[in-house]
Design a protein around this motif. Sequence first.
Motif, mmCIF file in Angstrom:
data_model
loop_
_atom_site.group_PDB
_atom_site.id
_atom_site.type_symbol
_atom_site.label_atom_id
_atom_site.label_comp_id
_atom_site.label_asym_id
_atom_site.label_seq_id
_atom_site.Cartn_x
_atom_site.Cartn_y
_atom_site.Cartn_z
ATOM 1 N N ASP A 603 0.805 -1.226 0.000
ATOM 2 C CA ASP A 603 0.000 0.000 0.000
ATOM 3 C C ASP A 603 0.835 1.272 0.000
ATOM 4 O O ASP A 603 0.603 2.187 -0.775
ATOM 5 C CB ASP A 603 -0.932 0.016 1.221
ATOM 6 C CG ASP A 603 -2.252 -0.650 0.874
ATOM 7 O OD1 ASP A 603 -2.325 -1.206 -0.252
ATOM 8 O OD2 ASP A 603 -3.174 -0.607 1.695
ATOM 9 N N GLY A 604 1.809 1.321 0.875
ATOM 10 C CA GLY A 604 2.683 2.494 0.949
ATOM 11 C C GLY A 604 3.440 2.682 -0.343
ATOM 12 O O GLY A 604 3.654 3.810 -0.806
ATOM 13 N N LEU A 605 3.805 1.575 -0.987
ATOM 14 C CA LEU A 605 4.544 1.650 -2.244
ATOM 15 C C LEU A 605 3.677 2.211 -3.373
ATOM 16 O O LEU A 605 4.156 2.916 -4.262
ATOM 17 C CB LEU A 605 5.081 0.271 -2.631
ATOM 18 C CG LEU A 605 6.132 -0.313 -1.681
ATOM 19 C CD1 LEU A 605 6.598 -1.675 -2.184
ATOM 20 C CD2 LEU A 605 7.313 0.631 -1.510
ATOM 21 N N ALA A 606 2.386 1.911 -3.305
ATOM 22 C CA ALA A 606 1.479 2.440 -4.328
ATOM 23 C C ALA A 606 1.462 3.964 -4.293
ATOM 24 O O ALA A 606 1.383 4.633 -5.325
ATOM 25 C CB ALA A 606 0.072 1.888 -4.123
ATOM 26 N N GLU A 607 1.556 4.524 -3.086
ATOM 27 C CA GLU A 607 1.631 5.983 -2.975
ATOM 28 C C GLU A 607 2.905 6.505 -3.617
ATOM 29 O O GLU A 607 2.908 7.535 -4.295
ATOM 30 C CB GLU A 607 1.579 6.413 -1.509
ATOM 31 C CG GLU A 607 0.186 6.267 -0.920
ATOM 32 C CD GLU A 607 0.125 6.748 0.530
ATOM 33 O OE1 GLU A 607 1.168 7.162 1.066
ATOM 34 O OE2 GLU A 607 -0.968 6.674 1.097
ATOM 35 N N THR A 608 3.995 5.778 -3.398
ATOM 36 C CA THR A 608 5.257 6.182 -4.024
ATOM 37 C C THR A 608 5.108 6.184 -5.551
ATOM 38 O O THR A 608 5.583 7.095 -6.245
ATOM 39 C CB THR A 608 6.397 5.233 -3.620
ATOM 40 O OG1 THR A 608 6.370 5.082 -2.207
ATOM 41 C CG2 THR A 608 7.738 5.783 -4.056
ATOM 42 N N ALA A 609 4.422 5.168 -6.047
ATOM 43 C CA ALA A 609 4.199 5.087 -7.497
ATOM 44 C C ALA A 609 3.437 6.313 -7.993
ATOM 45 O O ALA A 609 3.767 6.917 -9.021
ATOM 46 C CB ALA A 609 3.431 3.814 -7.837
ATOM 47 N N TYR A 613 4.751 9.189 -10.645
ATOM 48 C CA TYR A 613 4.016 9.591 -11.838
ATOM 49 C C TYR A 613 3.765 11.105 -11.836
ATOM 50 O O TYR A 613 3.991 11.795 -12.831
ATOM 51 C CB TYR A 613 2.688 8.827 -11.915
ATOM 52 C CG TYR A 613 1.747 9.368 -12.958
ATOM 53 C CD1 TYR A 613 1.977 9.122 -14.312
ATOM 54 C CD2 TYR A 613 0.638 10.148 -12.602
ATOM 55 C CE1 TYR A 613 1.127 9.633 -15.280
ATOM 56 C CE2 TYR A 613 -0.212 10.666 -13.559
ATOM 57 C CZ TYR A 613 0.032 10.412 -14.894
ATOM 58 O OH TYR A 613 -0.795 10.926 -15.853
ATOM 59 N N GLY A 614 3.298 11.596 -10.698
ATOM 60 C CA GLY A 614 2.995 13.031 -10.581
ATOM 61 C C GLY A 614 4.225 13.899 -10.828
ATOM 62 O O GLY A 614 4.152 14.945 -11.474
ATOM 63 N N ARG A 629 -4.646 15.957 -3.951
ATOM 64 C CA ARG A 629 -4.245 14.639 -3.482
ATOM 65 C C ARG A 629 -2.718 14.488 -3.545
ATOM 66 O O ARG A 629 -2.088 14.000 -2.610
ATOM 67 C CB ARG A 629 -4.911 13.554 -4.347
ATOM 68 C CG ARG A 629 -4.476 12.170 -3.946
ATOM 69 C CD ARG A 629 -5.245 11.080 -4.671
ATOM 70 N NE ARG A 629 -4.522 9.815 -4.517
ATOM 71 C CZ ARG A 629 -4.578 9.059 -3.439
ATOM 72 N NH1 ARG A 629 -5.338 9.416 -2.421
ATOM 73 N NH2 ARG A 629 -3.874 7.946 -3.366
ATOM 74 N N PHE A 630 -2.143 14.961 -4.636
ATOM 75 C CA PHE A 630 -0.696 14.890 -4.788
ATOM 76 C C PHE A 630 -0.011 15.654 -3.653
ATOM 77 O O PHE A 630 0.920 15.169 -3.018
ATOM 78 C CB PHE A 630 -0.276 15.470 -6.143
ATOM 79 C CG PHE A 630 1.204 15.372 -6.425
ATOM 80 C CD1 PHE A 630 1.743 14.207 -6.955
ATOM 81 C CD2 PHE A 630 2.053 16.435 -6.132
ATOM 82 C CE1 PHE A 630 3.107 14.112 -7.210
ATOM 83 C CE2 PHE A 630 3.412 16.333 -6.380
ATOM 84 C CZ PHE A 630 3.943 15.175 -6.925
ATOM 85 N N ALA A 631 -0.523 16.829 -3.365
ATOM 86 C CA ALA A 631 0.074 17.668 -2.320
ATOM 87 C C ALA A 631 -0.006 16.984 -0.958
ATOM 88 O O ALA A 631 0.951 17.022 -0.172
ATOM 89 C CB ALA A 631 -0.612 19.026 -2.281
ATOM 90 N N ALA A 635 3.086 15.868 1.328
ATOM 91 C CA ALA A 635 3.260 16.442 2.661
ATOM 92 C C ALA A 635 3.423 15.333 3.702
ATOM 93 O O ALA A 635 4.281 15.412 4.589
ATOM 94 C CB ALA A 635 2.072 17.343 2.998
ATOM 95 N N ASP A 636 2.631 14.271 3.574
ATOM 96 C CA ASP A 636 2.742 13.135 4.501
ATOM 97 C C ASP A 636 4.146 12.549 4.458
ATOM 98 O O ASP A 636 4.761 12.252 5.480
ATOM 99 C CB ASP A 636 1.759 12.026 4.112
ATOM 100 C CG ASP A 636 0.342 12.382 4.546
ATOM 101 O OD1 ASP A 636 0.183 13.409 5.248
ATOM 102 O OD2 ASP A 636 -0.603 11.642 4.163
ATOM 103 N N ARG A 637 4.611 12.363 3.216
ATOM 104 C CA ARG A 637 5.931 11.775 3.023
ATOM 105 C C ARG A 637 7.023 12.642 3.652
ATOM 106 O O ARG A 637 7.902 12.167 4.354
ATOM 107 C CB ARG A 637 6.167 11.682 1.529
ATOM 108 C CG ARG A 637 6.761 10.447 0.905
ATOM 109 C CD ARG A 637 6.783 9.244 1.753
ATOM 110 N NE ARG A 637 5.771 8.276 1.398
ATOM 111 C CZ ARG A 637 5.861 7.470 0.344
ATOM 112 N NH1 ARG A 637 6.911 7.492 -0.426
ATOM 113 N NH2 ARG A 637 4.892 6.620 0.083
ATOM 114 N N LEU A 638 6.901 13.932 3.426
ATOM 115 C CA LEU A 638 7.909 14.854 3.959
ATOM 116 C C LEU A 638 7.871 14.858 5.482
ATOM 117 O O LEU A 638 8.903 14.909 6.141
ATOM 118 C CB LEU A 638 7.678 16.270 3.414
ATOM 119 C CG LEU A 638 7.937 16.444 1.920
ATOM 120 C CD1 LEU A 638 7.547 17.843 1.459
ATOM 121 C CD2 LEU A 638 9.415 16.177 1.594
#
Length: 642
Positions: A603-609, A613-614, A629-631, A635-638
């Motif tokens: 699941d977490g990897l799908a976000e990375t994908a 793409y973005g 959604r991208f933002a 932000a979560d990742r950061l």
Amino acid sequence: MSEQVEQREFQAEARQLLQLMVHSIYSNKDSFLRELISNASDALDKLRLEAFRNKDLEVDTSDLHIEIDIGATGTGIDKAARTLTIRDNGIGMTRDEVVELIGTLAKSGTGELRQKLREANQAGQTEELIGQFGIGFYSTFMVADEVELLTRKAGESSATRWESSGDGTYTIATVDDAPQGTSVTLHLKPADTDDELHDYTAPWKIRELVKKYSDFISWPIRMEVEKTTPAAEEGGEPTVTVETETLNSRTALWAKPKSEVSDEEYAEFYKHIAHAWDEPLDVIAMKAEGTFEYQALLFIPSMAPFDLFNRDGHTGVQLYVKRVFIMGDCDDLVPEYLRFIKGVVDAQDMSLNVSREILQQDRQIKVIRRSLTKKVLSAIKDLQANRPDDYATFWSQFGRVFKEGLISDGDNRDAVLRASSFASTFSESTTLADYVGRMKEGQEQIYYATGESKALLERSPHLEAFKAKGYEVLLLTDPVDEVWVGSVPDFDGKALQSVAKGEVDLGADDDADEAEHGDFTELLTWLKETLDEHVKEVRLSTRLTSSPACLITDTFGITPQLARMYRASGQEIPVGKRILELNPDHALVTGLRDALSASSEKDGLAETAELLYGTALLAEGGALDDPARFASLLADRLARTV
Ligand code: ADP
Ligand code: MG
């Protein structure tokens, strides 16, 4: 009959222009006379044509001419009156036409004029503006504080008087009696004592101006002059007689060899027929003998009219038959992508009665058009080869229009291509021939990138590997570029290849690649599934050096820029999904691959994908479908890494 005098306001843009004129310090005030004579000449052309076509029109065309009077008519010269009248017995105007043609600015079809006016006012560049818009009739307000126009249309019984002092309003009245045609009377501004050079009540001045600006006008321009004969006997009075003098020589410039015409004469002729105020960049004179005899005199302007891109904008070539004006804006004489060309074509063996409809079918016109096109293309090629500065001016003004020829003129595509120039990663401006000359050993194709701006393109991920390999890439940023690249397959046998389309082989060896980078099969398959909504394929790239990924359009697919253009013009065309290409050397890509094979929690990897793409989309200047959604993903990742 009592005159009904009506007061009216100028249309807004016209009012602003008048303001400019009234306060103008334009260095070339003399031009007003050229403009009035030019209008009078047009009016005479129109009347001759109308009388020829409409036999019921009761007009006397036996003595069509232009007359200039200093002071009141018929009294010889009266300098003290400080008036100057230019009269023609041409077509005249109806009351409605006066309101329409003089009270409004016919040329103000776009908001651009308003915009330019505002800018010019702020920057104090009125001079340039006057030049650019070629403000015919209104130029009288540079020298007059009151202008009176009296006109009667051919075939009508009542006439119209129009008066204005160039402020926001004018008056208009229907009057009973006036000669057919138009007279414009200028009440000249008070004499400037130290400005004898601009004394428009001096016959020598008028004579000089007509000679300089309007000598080629085909109608006689007459002025009454006083001739003084010395007294016959001593002590007697000299006699003063009034004679009529014709001021212009009336020679058709296109009939003269180029060597006998000065640059100034050509320039003035250009201004008359083009209704322009700029100088011509180039003069093209042609003479064809044989089956179809004709002469042509064409000009490449140095400044684009502001309505060049108006679809209903006209070409500026006039058709004459045996020295007689037949029609202006003869669109059939030059192809649309050369619509900036101005000039005259004088055909010898054509009916004076020819109409626009007939012209479209006319074989002779087709022949003329073909040779004019060739001649213009070679003139442009010549500019390019021998007069780089003038070519640069030409290109900056008309390049975007000229390139339309790559799409519409299949027969001359190669010539148009050769005469075109482009920005590239190596040069502000290069020809394709020069590009090919610089191609690297092993480079097979001509590479280009299309997009909105040079700055954006230069930093696009698509260019990375091309830069690394030292390959030059053309940077195409005009909307028309998106279109023509689709219809020009190659140049000199070298295919044109978009850096963002199809497969490019930048020489990487696939097997060595696999050995060096390991196996990406699982990552590619998984990414394809995860991003299925956005991409049709995921593959490894040879285009990238520092970015992790980029998006590629199929060889024959529609690029997002092209889709945007169509959308802007009201056409919705579907953009197919694109291809995601990955940089096998990038830490994000290899990291994702390793994480994928090690983990069962995807699941977490799908976000990375999604982020991957973005990012690819953003890097090429594209727009995200769901920026919010991208933002939030980002932000979560950061938040986890700060
Ligand atoms: P342009 O000549 O570029 O159209 P002008 O401001 O010089 O612009 O003139 C506006 C219009 O007014 C002309 O196109 C013409 O229709 C009309 N006009 C001006 N002067 C005359 C004239 N002497 N006789 C008939 N019509 C005229
Ligand atoms: Mg005019």
